[in-house]
Write a protein that holds these residues in place. Structure first.
Motif, PDB file in Angstrom:
ATOM      1  N   ILE A   6      55.126  42.024  50.860  1.00 20.44           N
ATOM      2  CA  ILE A   6      54.214  43.200  49.671  1.00 20.44           C
ATOM      3  C   ILE A   6      53.519  44.536  50.474  1.00 20.44           C
ATOM      4  CG2 ILE A   6      52.983  40.834  49.455  1.00 20.44           C
ATOM      5  CD1 ILE A   6      51.416  41.786  51.744  1.00 20.44           C
ATOM      6  N   ALA A   7      54.652  44.989  51.280  1.00 21.27           N
ATOM      7  CA  ALA A   7      53.530  46.891  51.811  1.00 21.27           C
ATOM      8  C   ALA A   7      54.858  47.414  52.849  1.00 21.27           C
ATOM      9  CB  ALA A   7      52.348  46.437  52.016  1.00 21.27           C
ATOM     10  N   SER A   8      54.748  48.098  53.916  1.00 24.36           N
ATOM     11  CA  SER A   8      54.965  48.770  54.350  1.00 24.36           C
ATOM     12  C   SER A   8      53.915  49.565  55.367  1.00 24.36           C
ATOM     13  CB  SER A   8      56.013  49.740  54.506  1.00 24.36           C
ATOM     14  OG  SER A   8      57.081  49.471  54.054  1.00 24.36           O
ATOM     15  N   HIS A   9      53.111  49.287  56.559  1.00 20.83           N
ATOM     16  CA  HIS A   9      52.659  50.294  57.242  1.00 20.83           C
ATOM     17  C   HIS A   9      53.204  51.581  58.168  1.00 20.83           C
ATOM     18  CE1 HIS A   9      49.072  46.713  56.224  1.00 20.83           C
ATOM     19  NE2 HIS A   9      50.264  45.937  56.150  1.00 20.83           N
ATOM     20  N   ALA A  10      52.583  52.190  58.100  1.00 19.51           N
ATOM     21  CA  ALA A  10      52.568  53.116  59.468  1.00 19.51           C
ATOM     22  C   ALA A  10      52.525  52.596  61.339  1.00 19.51           C
ATOM     23  CB  ALA A  10      51.776  53.889  60.039  1.00 19.51           C
ATOM     24  N   SER A  11      52.648  51.667  62.044  1.00 18.13           N
ATOM     25  CA  SER A  11      52.143  50.684  62.957  1.00 18.13           C
ATOM     26  C   SER A  11      52.136  49.188  62.808  1.00 18.13           C
ATOM     27  CB  SER A  11      51.098  51.577  64.097  1.00 18.13           C
ATOM     28  OG  SER A  11      50.031  51.244  63.627  1.00 18.13           O
ATOM     29  N   VAL A  12      52.688  48.739  63.575  1.00 14.38           N
ATOM     30  CA  VAL A  12      51.977  47.231  64.037  1.00 14.38           C
ATOM     31  C   VAL A  12      50.550  46.906  63.846  1.00 14.38           C
ATOM     32  CG1 VAL A  12      52.873  45.623  65.658  1.00 14.38           C
ATOM     33  CG2 VAL A  12      54.340  47.139  65.531  1.00 14.38           C
ATOM     34  N   TYR A  13      50.219  47.304  64.410  1.00 19.66           N
ATOM     35  CA  TYR A  13      48.967  47.367  64.298  1.00 19.66           C
ATOM     36  C   TYR A  13      48.173  48.254  63.193  1.00 19.66           C
ATOM     37  CZ  TYR A  13      49.723  44.623  68.260  1.00 19.66           C
ATOM     38  OH  TYR A  13      50.107  43.754  68.890  1.00 19.66           O
TER      39      TYR A  13
ATOM     40  N   GLN B 219      45.667  50.218  61.319  1.00 19.66           N
ATOM     41  CA  GLN B 219      44.223  50.627  61.098  1.00 19.66           C
ATOM     42  C   GLN B 219      43.519  52.130  60.839  1.00 19.66           C
ATOM     43  OE1 GLN B 219      42.963  51.369  65.548  1.00 19.66           O
ATOM     44  NE2 GLN B 219      43.298  48.939  66.438  1.00 19.66           N
ATOM     45  N   ASN B 220      42.581  51.397  59.170  1.00 14.68           N
ATOM     46  CA  ASN B 220      41.945  52.768  58.630  1.00 14.68           C
ATOM     47  C   ASN B 220      43.011  53.666  58.025  1.00 14.68           C
ATOM     48  OD1 ASN B 220      39.629  51.552  59.144  1.00 14.68           O
ATOM     49  ND2 ASN B 220      39.826  52.985  61.480  1.00 14.68           N
ATOM     50  N   GLU B 221      44.386  52.768  57.171  1.00  9.33           N
ATOM     51  CA  GLU B 221      45.126  53.548  56.910  1.00  9.33           C
ATOM     52  C   GLU B 221      44.772  52.813  55.288  1.00  9.33           C
ATOM     53  OE1 GLU B 221      48.127  51.129  57.807  1.00  9.33           O
ATOM     54  OE2 GLU B 221      48.639  52.828  58.477  1.00  9.33           O
ATOM     55  N   SER B 222      46.307  53.338  54.777  1.00 12.88           N
ATOM     56  CA  SER B 222      46.074  52.737  53.053  1.00 12.88           C
ATOM     57  C   SER B 222      47.572  52.632  53.694  1.00 12.88           C
ATOM     58  CB  SER B 222      46.466  53.786  51.781  1.00 12.88           C
ATOM     59  OG  SER B 222      47.135  55.109  52.561  1.00 12.88           O
ATOM     60  N   ARG B 223      47.681  51.018  52.927  1.00  9.50           N
ATOM     61  CA  ARG B 223      49.696  50.410  53.553  1.00  9.50           C
ATOM     62  C   ARG B 223      49.668  50.849  51.893  1.00  9.50           C
ATOM     63  NH1 ARG B 223      48.848  44.392  52.646  1.00  9.50           N
ATOM     64  NH2 ARG B 223      47.371  44.711  50.639  1.00  9.50           N
ATOM     65  N   VAL B 224      51.542  51.123  52.254  1.00 13.06           N
ATOM     66  CA  VAL B 224      52.349  51.416  51.474  1.00 13.06           C
ATOM     67  C   VAL B 224      52.749  50.504  50.591  1.00 13.06           C
ATOM     68  CG1 VAL B 224      54.817  53.054  50.175  1.00 13.06           C
ATOM     69  CG2 VAL B 224      52.734  53.922  51.834  1.00 13.06           C
ATOM     70  N   TYR B 225      52.638  49.981  48.702  1.00 12.97           N
ATOM     71  CA  TYR B 225      53.219  48.617  48.691  1.00 12.97           C
ATOM     72  C   TYR B 225      54.692  48.626  48.778  1.00 12.97           C
ATOM     73  CZ  TYR B 225      48.903  47.159  47.495  1.00 12.97           C
ATOM     74  OH  TYR B 225      47.585  46.847  47.969  1.00 12.97           O
TER      75      TYR B 225
ATOM     76  N   ILE C  10      57.205  46.115  58.663  1.00  8.49           N
ATOM     77  CA  ILE C  10      56.227  45.130  57.428  1.00  8.49           C
ATOM     78  C   ILE C  10      55.686  44.377  56.899  1.00  8.49           C
ATOM     79  CG2 ILE C  10      58.836  43.568  55.401  1.00  8.49           C
ATOM     80  CD1 ILE C  10      59.257  46.884  55.463  1.00  8.49           C
ATOM     81  N   SER C  11      55.258  44.351  56.172  1.00  9.84           N
ATOM     82  CA  SER C  11      53.891  43.001  55.804  1.00  9.84           C
ATOM     83  C   SER C  11      54.363  42.261  54.903  1.00  9.84           C
ATOM     84  CB  SER C  11      52.670  43.693  54.988  1.00  9.84           C
ATOM     85  OG  SER C  11      51.676  42.648  55.212  1.00  9.84           O
ATOM     86  N   VAL C  12      54.456  40.853  55.657  1.00  9.33           N
ATOM     87  CA  VAL C  12      55.290  39.589  54.715  1.00  9.33           C
ATOM     88  C   VAL C  12      53.539  39.036  54.848  1.00  9.33           C
ATOM     89  CG1 VAL C  12      57.393  40.384  55.070  1.00  9.33           C
ATOM     90  CG2 VAL C  12      55.952  38.579  57.160  1.00  9.33           C
ATOM     91  N   THR C  13      53.546  38.376  53.216  1.00  6.04           N
ATOM     92  CA  THR C  13      52.973  37.217  53.051  1.00  6.04           C
ATOM     93  C   THR C  13      53.740  35.673  52.937  1.00  6.04           C
ATOM     94  OG1 THR C  13      50.816  36.574  52.318  1.00  6.04           O
ATOM     95  CG2 THR C  13      52.029  37.624  51.136  1.00  6.04           C
ATOM     96  N   ALA C  14      52.697  34.802  52.878  1.00  3.02           N
ATOM     97  CA  ALA C  14      53.333  33.348  52.094  1.00  3.02           C
ATOM     98  C   ALA C  14      51.915  32.791  51.496  1.00  3.02           C
ATOM     99  CB  ALA C  14      53.758  32.338  53.445  1.00  3.02           C
ATOM    100  N   PRO C  15      51.526  33.435  50.250  1.00  2.00           N
ATOM    101  CA  PRO C  15      49.998  32.640  49.594  1.00  2.00           C
ATOM    102  C   PRO C  15      49.830  30.165  49.948  1.00  2.00           C
ATOM    103  CG  PRO C  15      52.173  31.942  48.045  1.00  2.00           C
ATOM    104  CD  PRO C  15      52.541  32.860  49.572  1.00  2.00           C
TER     105      PRO C  15
END
Length: 143
Positions: free
Chosen positions: A107-114, A116-122, A138-143
């Protein structure tokens, strides 16, 4: 067997196929094959992860952030358009969980594993250049 000597020696009916022509044809084939192998060949991406990840879950949703290193061993660039994580029981396990396998979508990419106070890139396609490795969180999710 005598036919092979006939072609190589250049005697008789096969005289148009001289040894120099055979060498030239093999040199051309070697050149084209080498160019393809070094410059054009498509490879398979390799993904490596570490033992560190972050995430959260509720009874209805799972969210994980995984650090991935994506390596492209081939010379041609490859575009990654989608990622999916499959959670399953180990091979050879006799007991099978009824809820498995679970597929988690990117669903999204982040700048680090944890994060904090960042805008994620979808989730958006990214390029892995030839013979390079890139790091993605990489941020992954399952509904």
């Amino acid at each position: 067997m005598s036919y092979v000597f006939l072609i190589i020696d250049g005697r008789g009916r096969g005289s148009w196929l001289t040894p120099s022509l055979v060498v030239a044809i093999f040199a051309l084939l070697f050149t084209v094959g080498s160019f393809w192998w070094i410059q054009v060949r498509r490879g398979l991406l390799r993904a490596y992860t570490s033992h560190v990840y972050s995430g959260g879950f509720t009874p209805a949703k799972i969210v994980l952030v995984l650090p991935l290193v994506v390596h492209n061993p081939a010379p041609a660039p490859i575009i990654v358009t989608d990622l999916r994580l499959r959670v399953d029981t180990p091979r050879g396990t006799a007991v099978r969980e009824p809820a498995l396998p679970i597929y988690l979508s990117w669903i999204a990419s982040h700048a680090s594993v944890y994060p904090q106070n960042e805008s994620r890139v979808y989730a958006a396609p990214f390029v892995v250049a030839g013979r390079t490795a890139i790091e993605e969180f990489i941020s992954v999710t399952a509904p």
